[in-house]
Design an enzyme around this catalytic site. Structure first.
Site, mmCIF file in Angstrom:
data_model
loop_
_atom_site.group_PDB
_atom_site.id
_atom_site.type_symbol
_atom_site.label_atom_id
_atom_site.label_comp_id
_atom_site.label_asym_id
_atom_site.label_seq_id
_atom_site.Cartn_x
_atom_site.Cartn_y
_atom_site.Cartn_z
ATOM 1 N N ASP B 25 33.817 30.529 44.350
ATOM 2 C CA ASP B 25 34.411 31.753 44.878
ATOM 3 C C ASP B 25 34.817 32.584 43.668
ATOM 4 O OD1 ASP B 25 35.960 33.758 45.917
ATOM 5 O OD2 ASP B 25 37.395 32.452 46.940
ATOM 6 N N LYS B 86 35.891 42.235 39.069
ATOM 7 C CA LYS B 86 35.024 42.298 40.246
ATOM 8 C C LYS B 86 34.931 43.722 40.807
ATOM 9 C CE LYS B 86 34.468 39.706 44.594
ATOM 10 N NZ LYS B 86 35.077 38.613 45.382
ATOM 11 N N GLU B 183 31.512 35.929 51.802
ATOM 12 C CA GLU B 183 32.787 35.208 51.812
ATOM 13 C C GLU B 183 33.281 34.868 53.219
ATOM 14 O OE1 GLU B 183 35.055 37.725 49.215
ATOM 15 O OE2 GLU B 183 33.905 37.060 47.473
ATOM 16 N N ASP B 205 39.306 38.914 56.032
ATOM 17 C CA ASP B 205 39.364 38.431 54.655
ATOM 18 C C ASP B 205 39.892 39.516 53.726
ATOM 19 O OD1 ASP B 205 38.936 37.481 52.102
ATOM 20 O OD2 ASP B 205 36.819 37.010 52.380
#
Lengths: 178, 618
Positions: B25, B86, B183, B205
């Site tokens: 992850d 990210k 994800e 999420d």
């Protein structure tokens, strides 16, 4: 033997070639085949098998999308019968149908201008009801012993009009909500 | 008593050796690596027992530091300490509304920005690769061997450029990417398999920097994503930023330097975390000029200043429900993923929308990595009793530019992947011999409002009158959600094919150069490594071919069988030698011979699947 792209989607999923369809049987057949050809099954396989799985899985997904949606299914059946549905070129519609279209458009525009989301959702439900009857008409035209293919092509064109209305309602709801 | 078999040292004990595969992850704030051991997924901790690796990289003359030690440098050396990288993946400078308030020296590069550090200009791909390399080393140390492959998770709402950048980063870190996995889907695997759930579930999420929502139908081992939506620039960081802004206005501060900004953002994050458990929290800090800050933030104020952020997450939720054609009443459960879902106001808002309390029984920080590990285990071929199928979708529509700066959609959002769609185009002028193809991703009608993925030119169209040429453009989206495009002029057969690589220009050559550099760094013998890799690949091909021959050998005639047996013998000999070239040639020859065989086997499997299903229906 090579990948048989000539095999039609009904044969691919082992379903009879008709408009009326056992949705649960299609779902089950799709899942069974997808489970065999999905690229995840070949993640550690040699390149050539991975490419093959990608091609098959793509085709299986395309076939499933085509058969499970009534409009796409009707269009596909007509295409198999050699009928061009002329959806882009033939826009001649009965005057009565065009009048209904105008009424729909006005109702959507009114609801949008008045910010009535609930009114729009009510219109969407009505439209879904109309599409149900269109689906029944298509089944009659396509699945009878003596199919009315030109009539079915006209119904497909009508469906396209209705689909655009549904898109407009969706856009209006999104514009109001977000 | 059973007799135990003991192998000679260096030889494998079983024909199907357990392959080391991990799920990673790669998060905005923290990253994790997990694997399946003895049938259950666990996160692999570092030598101090910590599972979470802060996604922070510090660059200095002395070297590159990743994780907690890099985090410690944040306030001292903010320019060279990269956090939340990210957010920059696959993004240009123009995509960052808040670039001015970040403590970095950005360099605008075509397609993707770069960060100027003391160790030189770093692309977000390289920074991410440093994080991934740390996790790879952690996993290899902990598992005691080289990894066969990894599943890397990405936000479901990541576009093609962001996905491609993530895959490049993994390759740069020397990882064999088995799959990019969304994800929320990873979370659904971990959650669904743990709970043997059936029905329609929503995965909400909210990570450090991205927000995703996916709606999945779970039934008998099939995870079918019905719709996905989100915001790839909304996350827990934004809540920190709201607190930071509140601090500035309460304390009457402005024009802070990078050091103070970083300090206060850290205090803001701590305050946010404290307010999950407590009704108020004290925030203290001493700025570099000696000025001290002492504030108290209560929960009510925190909820008020972040209400618009919480509301902003509910819009994609509604959109996904609409796309999935379901209502909140059809939803059986809502799974919360991501550290930011610990905030009570987020849980409350989601609970109110769905009329039921959200499910929080799995650790929201770990659930994505655990699901990725389970998928990696299956993809690597370590099939246990577990067997499931993921049917995921593409999050954003793909299209082409047409006349007047408009976008013609070719693949609509939420199409199940892999998918392909072809569209025909024609020439605009008499005698036109070339055509520019511009590939875009997004939902809006205008080119300017969508993300430009790639441009390429199809040359050599035979001159014809306007409208006579027929150019067929085919979009293929693979199981990673990555796009490739082929264009073909139908009458002449002129063809152009591209992997859609965002224009930031990390070509395969550049990646292998970077890879080579990073390897020579650790003084590894590259030639030996290449040979070893070729042998591993050839061995897996040999194993696959032998098991195919055992199960479906009847599909071959005697001559075909003899050819394949001969190629097997050549490959067997090659992998005992030391020529990389010989190994690769033998593998390629074997692969060519077995192509038609593979095709026949797949057809047989399809027929079997259909029959099996028909029998069970009766």
């Amino acid at each position: 033997m090579t990948l048989d792209f000539k095999q039609d989607f009904f044969a691919l999923f082992g379903q009879p070639r008709r408009f009326g369809l056992d949705a649960a049987a299609l779902d089950a057949a799709y899942r069974a085949i997808a489970a065999e050809v999905h690229p995840d099954r070949y993640a550690s396989a040699p390149d050539s098998e991975r490419r093959l799985a990608l091609m098959h899985a793509t085709r299986v997904n395309e076939g499933y999308q085509t058969l499970r949606q009534p409009l796409a299914r009707a269009r596909y059946l007509l295409q198999l019968a050699g009928i061009d549905t002329q959806e882009e070129t033939n826009t001649s519609m009965p005057a009565e149908f065009l009048m209904e279209q105008m009424e729909w458009r006005e109702a959507i525009a009114d609801a949008r201008a008045g910010s009535h989301v609930e009114q729009l959702e009510k219109l969407a439900r009505e439209l879904a009801g109309d599409l149900k009857s269109l689906e029944a008409e298509l089944a009659e035209a396509l699945d009878s012993a003596d199919p009315d293919l030109d009539g079915a092509a006209q119904l497909v064109r009508k469906w396209r009009f209705m689909e655009k209305l549904d898109q407009e309602i969706g856009d209006a709801i999104e514009a109001l909500l977000y | 008593m059973a007799l135990l078999q003991i192998a000679e040292p260096g030889l494998s004990t079983a024909p199907h050796q357990h392959r080391l595969a991990v799920g990673i992850d790669l998060g905005t704030t923290n990253s994790l690596v997990a694997t399946v051991r003895s049938g259950s997924a666990t996160c692999l901790p570092d030598e101090f027992g910590r599972s979470l690796l802060p996604s922070v990289v510090h660059y200095s003359k002395a070297g590159t530091v990743v994780g907690h030690n890099a985090q410690a440098e944040q306030s001292h050396d903010p320019h060279n300490t990269i956090v939340s990288v990210k957010r920059f993946m696959g993004r240009g400078l123009a995509d960052l509304p808040d670039a001015g308030s970040l403590p970095y020296h950005f360099v605008d590069a075509p397609g993707m920005l770069q960060l100027s550090t003391r160790a030189g200009a770093k692309s977000p791909v390289e920074v991410s690769a440093d994080i991934l390399r740390t996790l790879k080393e952690r996993a290899e140390a902990s598992l005691g061997g080289e990894l066969t492959g990894a599943v890397i998770t990405v936000p479901a709402y990541f576009d093609d450029a962001q996905r491609q950048a993530t895959k490049d980063a993994a390759r740069l870190a020397g990882l064999n990417v088995l799959r990019l996995l969304n994800e929320p889907t990873a979370a659904a695997i971990a959650y669904g398999l743990d709970n043997a759930s059936e029905g329609t579930y929503v995965v909400y999420d909210l990570g450090g920097g991205t927000f995703d929502v996916s709606i999945l139908k779970l039934s008998r081992g099939v995870f079918e994503v019905l719709a996905t939506s989100g915001d790839s620039a909304l996350g827990g960081d934004d809540f920190d930023h709201r607190i930071y802004c509140w601090m500035l206005s309460e304390a009457g501060l402005s024009g802070l330097g990078a050091h103070n900004t970083r300090l206060l953002l850290t205090r803001a994050r701590e305050a946010k975390e404290a307010l999950t458990e407590h009704t108020e929290t004290r925030i203290t800090a001493i700025l570099s000029d000696g000025e001290s800050i002492d504030l108290t933030l209560d929960q009510a104020t925190f909820h008020e200043i972040t209400k618009t952020l919480v509301d902003k997450t509910l819009l994609p939720v509604r959109k996904a429900l609409r796309d999935a054609k379901i209502s909140v009443d059809d939803v059986k459960g809502v799974v919360m993923v991501g550290g930011a879902t610990r905030m009570p106001q987020v849980q409350k808002a989601v609970g109110e929308l769905f009329g039921q309390p959200p499910l929080t029984n799995l650790d929201p920080d770990k659930v994505v990595a655990l699901g990725a590990a389970m998928q990696a285990n299956v993809l690597a071929g370590n099939k246990g009793d577990d067997d499931w199928l993921l049917l995921d979708v593409i999050p954003l529509s793909l299209g082409l530019e047409t006349m007047g700066g408009l976008v013609e959609k070719v693949i609509p959002r939420n199409s199940t992947i892999p998918t392909a769609r072809a569209q025909e185009f024609t020439t605009f002028k008499d005698g036109q011999t070339a055509m520019a193809i511009h590939v875009l991703q997004g939902e809006r009608e205008l080119v300017a409002d969508c993300r430009s993925l790639a441009r390429f030119v199809l040359h050599g169209i035979p001159p014809m009158v306007a409208g006579a040429a027929r150019i067929r453009v085919t979009f293929q989206v693979d199981a990673d959600g990555l796009l490739s495009v082929t264009a073909r002029e139908q009458s002449s057969g002129v063809e152009a094919h591209i992997e859609v690589k965002p224009s930031y220009g990390l070509s395969d050559d550049e990646i292998s150069r970077m890879l080579t550099e990073s390897l020579s760094h650790v003084k590894e013998d590259i030639e030996a490594r290449k040979l070893r890799e070729a042998i591993v690949d050839a061995e897996s091909l040999l194993e696959a071919t032998r098991s195919a021959l055992a199960s479906d050998g009847d599909l071959l005639d005697a001559a075909e069988r003899a050819d394949i047996d001969a190629a097997l013998a050549v490959a067997d000999a090659a992998i005992k030698g030391d020529s990389t070239r010989a190994v690769n040639d033998a593998a390629a020859a074997l692969s060519r011979l077995t192509d038609p065989f593979a095709e026949r086997r797949m057809n047989r499997n399809i027929q079997r699947a259909l029959k099996g299903h028909n029998i069970s229906e009766l």
